[in-house]
Design a protein around this motif. Structure first.
Motif, mmCIF file in Angstrom:
data_model
loop_
_atom_site.group_PDB
_atom_site.id
_atom_site.type_symbol
_atom_site.label_atom_id
_atom_site.label_comp_id
_atom_site.label_asym_id
_atom_site.label_seq_id
_atom_site.Cartn_x
_atom_site.Cartn_y
_atom_site.Cartn_z
ATOM 1 N N ILE A 163 -7.535 -9.562 -18.711
ATOM 2 C CA ILE A 163 -7.700 -8.098 -19.082
ATOM 3 C C ILE A 163 -6.689 -8.007 -20.511
ATOM 4 N N TYR A 164 -5.413 -8.405 -19.589
ATOM 5 C CA TYR A 164 -3.987 -7.915 -19.779
ATOM 6 C C TYR A 164 -3.711 -8.617 -21.058
ATOM 7 N N ALA A 165 -3.852 -10.516 -20.952
ATOM 8 C CA ALA A 165 -4.045 -11.201 -21.585
ATOM 9 C C ALA A 165 -4.421 -11.053 -23.455
ATOM 10 N N PRO A 177 -6.012 4.986 -20.006
ATOM 11 C CA PRO A 177 -6.830 4.845 -18.766
ATOM 12 C C PRO A 177 -6.449 3.736 -18.238
ATOM 13 N N LEU A 178 -6.239 2.141 -19.773
ATOM 14 C CA LEU A 178 -5.896 1.069 -19.048
ATOM 15 C C LEU A 178 -4.841 0.496 -18.493
ATOM 16 N N ILE A 179 -3.748 1.212 -19.219
ATOM 17 C CA ILE A 179 -2.110 1.349 -18.677
ATOM 18 C C ILE A 179 -2.876 1.774 -16.786
ATOM 19 N N ALA A 205 9.648 1.784 -25.502
ATOM 20 C CA ALA A 205 8.798 2.234 -23.759
ATOM 21 C C ALA A 205 7.035 2.050 -24.465
ATOM 22 N N LEU A 206 6.205 1.597 -23.429
ATOM 23 C CA LEU A 206 4.422 2.118 -24.008
ATOM 24 C C LEU A 206 4.470 3.056 -24.248
ATOM 25 N N ILE A 207 5.107 4.357 -23.432
ATOM 26 C CA ILE A 207 4.819 5.425 -23.528
ATOM 27 C C ILE A 207 5.581 6.078 -24.379
HETATM 28 N N1 URA Z 1 1.946 -2.650 -17.799
HETATM 29 C C1 URA Z 1 1.115 -3.463 -16.487
HETATM 30 O O1 URA Z 1 0.872 -3.979 -15.536
HETATM 31 N N2 URA Z 1 -0.260 -3.050 -17.606
HETATM 32 C C2 URA Z 1 0.005 -2.755 -18.588
HETATM 33 O O2 URA Z 1 -1.074 -2.344 -19.058
HETATM 34 C C3 URA Z 1 0.816 -1.915 -18.404
HETATM 35 C C4 URA Z 1 2.400 -1.993 -18.498
#
Ligand code: URA
Length: 419
Positions: A163-165, A177-179, A205-207
């Protein structure tokens, strides 16, 4: 059950049941649900969000999709996770510190993607190091020296990998929620009952903001509780790179300098904080006592010795690490306080020099990267050297260092701790 009905249900902001989430995860792993269908569902989740129950079920079935570790034969085990950033070499420093304090560290780490670095790539800049430990090797190393770092042992959270890919290729990474379910499914499957998360917030950062960071932290803490895991989230600044070196071998060299007490910077301060919380959780002691142990073991050289023990055990040859000549130096073209050396800017620059990869299959240049002699907010005089660049490529070095006459407000390194 039918994937199209499930996609439409989420599109209409309705809550998915446990059975529906189980159906999605299992059938996606088995290839019965196609990438394009899963992408549509992921995008509906990004837009419509998930309830805490949905997040809990998603995490549960992602854990069940792969193997799990049983670390119960070890006392005092603690794990650490960083949500990723630029110049983040904390695992290399913290793991030996914490292990020198008598807490076991069983660490599975990842690779770089985009401008975010990965611990495994950093360690791979050490010649001959073995990082693909099998389960027996991993467990033996934890028994023998109290810590081990591996890229992959067995198939942890297979669904998350797939799913991450897909998320990475479909613009669906940025969903709380997915993170949360992605991180926690892997961490719970790894078997530690204590976890410290360095939750990065900011431009690199992602956030991007504290409100999202708090929600993510609380969801991960809650998922931990439901799975008998104590989780501490430390919200930290990723507006500017951590430390001064960015790039794989450069970061290992900076980590060694911190462990040898040759450097005193933001990176060291953050490592002491993260390590203190790990020791507190691992030994069940007060934070102040944990911090004293951490600082003692840094000062007396035991943490550095533990790092050497780790590298030797995994057959790495540190003599291969040598600082190269910088190919380019970038100088200030005006005097004032630097404003544009943000984490995303430097991360992209390091990636362009060869230190990172745009796609998972890209090769990286372990020696490529940036040394920051000055950081955002520092005062420079026209002509001062601001950065050294290391690369095998010929690049356009017309990089402007933007300055202002106004002294900027001091940035916070650690925003808050949530547990
Ligand atoms: N790191 C992860 O392992 N998953 C994510 O969705 C984001 C960062």
């Amino acid at each position: 059950m039918n994937i199209i009905d499930i996609i439409l249900k989420k599109k209409n902001k309705l809550e998915l049941s446990e059975e529906e989430i189980k159906y999605v995860v299992e059938n996606y792993v088995n290839d019965n649900i196609k990438d394009y269908q899963m992408s549509a569902l992921l995008m509906a989740i990004v837009i419509q969000d998930m309830s805490n129950d949905e997040i809990n079920y998603l995490t549960k079935y992602m854990i069940n999709s792969g193997s799990t570790f049983d670390l119960s034969k070890f006392d005092h085990v603690v794990d650490k996770h960083s949500t990723g950033g630029v110049g983040d070499k904390t695992t290399l420093i913290i793991s030996p510190i914490v292990s020198a304090c008598g807490v076991k560290v069983a660490k599975m780490s990842g690779r770089a993607l985009g401008y975010t670095g990965g611990t495994i790539d950093k360690l791979e800049s050490i010649k001959n190091i073995k990082l693909n430990l099998d389960e027996e090797e991993f467990m033996n190393e934890i028994s023998d020296i109290g810590l081990a770092i591996t890229s992959q042992t067995k198939d942890i959270a297979i669904a998350d990998k797939k799913i991450y890919a897909l998320r990475d290729a479909t613009g669906t990474v940025e969903s709380i929620p997915l993170i949360a379910s992605s991180i926690m499914s892997k961490k719970i499957a790894m078997g530690s009952k204590n976890l410290v998360i360095d939750l990065k917030v900011g431009k690199g950062a992602l956030i991007k903001n504290l409100e999202d960071a708090r929600r993510l932290a609380n969801i991960m803490i809650d998922l931990g509780k439901k799975n008998n895991m104590r989780v501490v989230c430390i919200l930290t600044n990723m507006d500017i790179p951590l430390g001064n070196n960015i790039g794989n071998s450069l970061e290992v060299m900076e980590a060694i300098d911190i462990l040898k007490n040759k450097e005193d910077n933001d990176l060291k301060t953050l490592c002491i904080t993260l390590a203190s919380y790990m020791v507190k959780l691992g030994l069940d002691i007060e934070l102040e006592d944990a911090k004293k142990m951490v600082i003692n073991n840094l000062n007396n050289g035991l943490a550095y010795n533990k790092f050497i023990e780790l590298i030797n055990y995994q057959k790495g040859d540190l003599s291969s690490l040598k600082k190269q000549e910088a190919k380019y130096v970038i100088k200030a073209t005006s005097s004032g306080y630097i404003t544009n050396l943000t984490a995303d800017f430097i991360g992209k620059l390091a990636m362009h020099l060869g230190a990172g990869r745009e796609n998972m299959k890209d090769a990286i240049d372990y020696d490529a990267g940036v040394i920051l002699h000055k950081k955002n907010g520092d005062y420079v005089t026209k002509g001062d050297i601001v950065m050294s660049l290391f690369t095998k490529k010929d690049i356009n070095t017309n990089i402007e260092i933007v300055t202002t006459n106004e002294k900027p407000m001091e940035e916070k390194l650690i925003y808050e701790v949530i547990s």
